[in-house]
Design a protein around this motif. Sequence first.
Motif, PDB file in Angstrom:
ATOM      1  N   GLU A  98      37.620  45.210  40.955  1.00 36.26           N
ATOM      2  CA  GLU A  98      37.359  43.820  42.769  1.00 36.26           C
ATOM      3  C   GLU A  98      38.987  43.125  42.689  1.00 36.26           C
ATOM      4  OE1 GLU A  98      35.664  40.715  40.582  1.00 36.26           O
ATOM      5  OE2 GLU A  98      34.047  42.515  39.711  1.00 36.26           O
ATOM      6  N   ASP A  99      39.767  43.288  41.854  1.00 35.82           N
ATOM      7  CA  ASP A  99      41.235  42.164  42.876  1.00 35.82           C
ATOM      8  C   ASP A  99      42.634  43.662  44.105  1.00 35.82           C
ATOM      9  OD1 ASP A  99      42.255  43.752  40.856  1.00 35.82           O
ATOM     10  OD2 ASP A  99      43.864  42.204  40.013  1.00 35.82           O
ATOM     11  N   GLU A 100      41.233  44.707  44.088  1.00 29.79           N
ATOM     12  CA  GLU A 100      42.192  45.926  44.920  1.00 29.79           C
ATOM     13  C   GLU A 100      41.110  46.342  45.874  1.00 29.79           C
ATOM     14  OE1 GLU A 100      44.049  48.052  40.225  1.00 29.79           O
ATOM     15  OE2 GLU A 100      42.086  48.904  41.508  1.00 29.79           O
ATOM     16  N   THR A 155      38.052  42.226  53.206  1.00 26.28           N
ATOM     17  CA  THR A 155      38.440  43.500  52.203  1.00 26.28           C
ATOM     18  C   THR A 155      38.752  44.732  53.151  1.00 26.28           C
ATOM     19  OG1 THR A 155      36.199  43.130  51.514  1.00 26.28           O
ATOM     20  CG2 THR A 155      38.040  41.976  50.570  1.00 26.28           C
ATOM     21  N   GLN A 173      49.992  44.520  49.345  1.00 28.36           N
ATOM     22  CA  GLN A 173      49.075  43.331  49.566  1.00 28.36           C
ATOM     23  C   GLN A 173      48.680  42.728  50.492  1.00 28.36           C
ATOM     24  OE1 GLN A 173      49.734  41.183  45.766  1.00 28.36           O
ATOM     25  NE2 GLN A 173      48.571  39.837  45.591  1.00 28.36           N
ATOM     26  N   LYS A 174      47.304  42.591  50.620  1.00 29.52           N
ATOM     27  CA  LYS A 174      46.531  41.434  51.694  1.00 29.52           C
ATOM     28  C   LYS A 174      46.241  40.302  50.862  1.00 29.52           C
ATOM     29  CE  LYS A 174      43.731  41.745  55.749  1.00 29.52           C
ATOM     30  NZ  LYS A 174      42.748  42.609  55.791  1.00 29.52           N
ATOM     31  N   GLY A 175      46.367  38.991  50.468  1.00 32.77           N
ATOM     32  CA  GLY A 175      45.831  37.836  50.390  1.00 32.77           C
ATOM     33  C   GLY A 175      46.363  38.297  48.651  1.00 32.77           C
ATOM     34  N   GLU A 176      44.643  38.704  48.201  1.00 31.62           N
ATOM     35  CA  GLU A 176      44.514  38.468  46.837  1.00 31.62           C
ATOM     36  C   GLU A 176      44.939  39.575  46.469  1.00 31.62           C
ATOM     37  OE1 GLU A 176      42.376  35.917  44.622  1.00 31.62           O
ATOM     38  OE2 GLU A 176      43.752  33.986  45.658  1.00 31.62           O
ATOM     39  N   LYS A 177      44.903  40.866  47.283  1.00 34.90           N
ATOM     40  CA  LYS A 177      43.896  42.209  47.222  1.00 34.90           C
ATOM     41  C   LYS A 177      45.596  43.399  46.760  1.00 34.90           C
ATOM     42  CE  LYS A 177      39.071  41.868  47.846  1.00 34.90           C
ATOM     43  NZ  LYS A 177      38.685  42.300  46.411  1.00 34.90           N
ATOM     44  N   LYS A 178      45.543  44.057  45.582  1.00 36.94           N
ATOM     45  CA  LYS A 178      46.790  44.744  45.950  1.00 36.94           C
ATOM     46  C   LYS A 178      45.938  46.131  46.608  1.00 36.94           C
ATOM     47  CE  LYS A 178      46.847  44.806  41.664  1.00 36.94           C
ATOM     48  NZ  LYS A 178      47.651  45.162  39.798  1.00 36.94           N
TER      49      LYS A 178
END
Length: 477
Positions: A393-395, A206, A347-352
């Motif tokens: 959290e998803d960023e 991350t 986006q990398k994986g689930e993270k924007k």
Amino acid sequence: MSLRESPFPNCFLEGLHAVGWSFIFPCFWFLDRLLAVCVSTSLERVLRREQECYLHPLKLVFGSVLFFILFILSTPFALLGFVLWAPLQAVRRPFSYRHQVQILHTEDRNSRWEETKKVSFGFLTGNLCLLPDGVARFNNLGHTQQRASIIGKSIVQGVTRPHIRIFVDSPSSCGTVTPSSSLMPQPTPSSYGSVDFSITGQKDGTEADETNGPNQQLPKPNCNQNSKQHKHPPRSLRDGDMLMEVSSLCPSSVDIVCLQEVFDKRAALKLAQALGSLYEHVLYDVGVYACQPAGTCSSFKFFNSGLFLASRYPVMEAQYRCFPNSRGEDALAAKGLLAVKVEIGLQKGEKKMVGYINCTHLHAPEGEGEIRFEQLNMLSKWISEFQAVTRREDEMVMFDVLCGDFNFDNCSPDDRLEQSHSVFEEYTDPCRAGPGKEKPWVIGNTLVCSVLRPCLHLVLRSDHKWTRDTFPFTPGV
């Protein structure tokens, strides 16, 4: 979250504001023209001498009398409009947003980021002094509306200009040369005025990780070592792993433009229209007006903050905060901080991937460093609060940039208080070697007592891990 374009919550309030301003504007314009007739720029004086124009005294007398009479006649209507306009400032959002479909398209530098494991972003900051024409002339600048349009077009032309590389088959050279210099190869567009990130994450994947060196293409050396071939001194300096260059062109590959002193609303709209073909998202007319705080008479703001931001990336969140400690002439403008969160679209994986850009303009008068020091404290606090509220959290935060006109430099003894502020521990200034000490390649942009002082700053968060920090000094447009 998508921003609404109007700074008012509904059409009715927006209409009332337009009616009130329509009563005020004629009086404002006549006063502006009165000042413009009476105050000449040095260029206009030189042109009059060269053209031997003897009609200027007549123009001065009749023009000043005419505009003064019109100003007096329009004053009652302006007062009526002010009664309607001023209360509406309490419900006005402190910025206007403009979204325009992108017409010009440039190469996407980050289209292959999954293969290269790197993403690159470019930023541009500058002080334009786009005051109303009559007031701008006290700074020896005129024709505000025309300058705004020309500056916007120049930025777009500079960013979208073709990157031509000419290959010369000659015994005297085995390298690549450009049209601007046949003896010195230029850096590639991806390494000019941009920040590259490595996104090969740690165990959790991350965070950005630091690489061993810059991702930049070095110019090929000239195979001919004859000194006669080097008639021109090199225009670039190398400092460690950074390539710096003084250029009269707008840097290419600029993703976000942050400008200061765009005070005139008509000029701001012209600038937004000129940039809209390339930058879809524009925040302008940033700041508050009338009595501030709202409902009090402690401070009246005649001008907005002058901050202006144009971005290729969609604006997710934006917040403006006004400095409460301005004094003197600076208190007439609503200087403060514009904090913006943008969505990069990757986006990398689930993270924007998202980014934060913060633009400011600090207190101007010399000898009042304690005010700027306190404003730096406010900046640090406001930025932290804004990011604490808007971060998810998803960023994945890819950049956090603070830029603007700080109105102090890193060399003058009078600015020692500001030079030692902790903001330079939170952010990294690529031009700064330490308090009171600049990197050897730094070139100032303010002439004071025969010393060039760099007052415009663009600094980066030091708690992020960077691949490379490259920000060449570019003179104002």
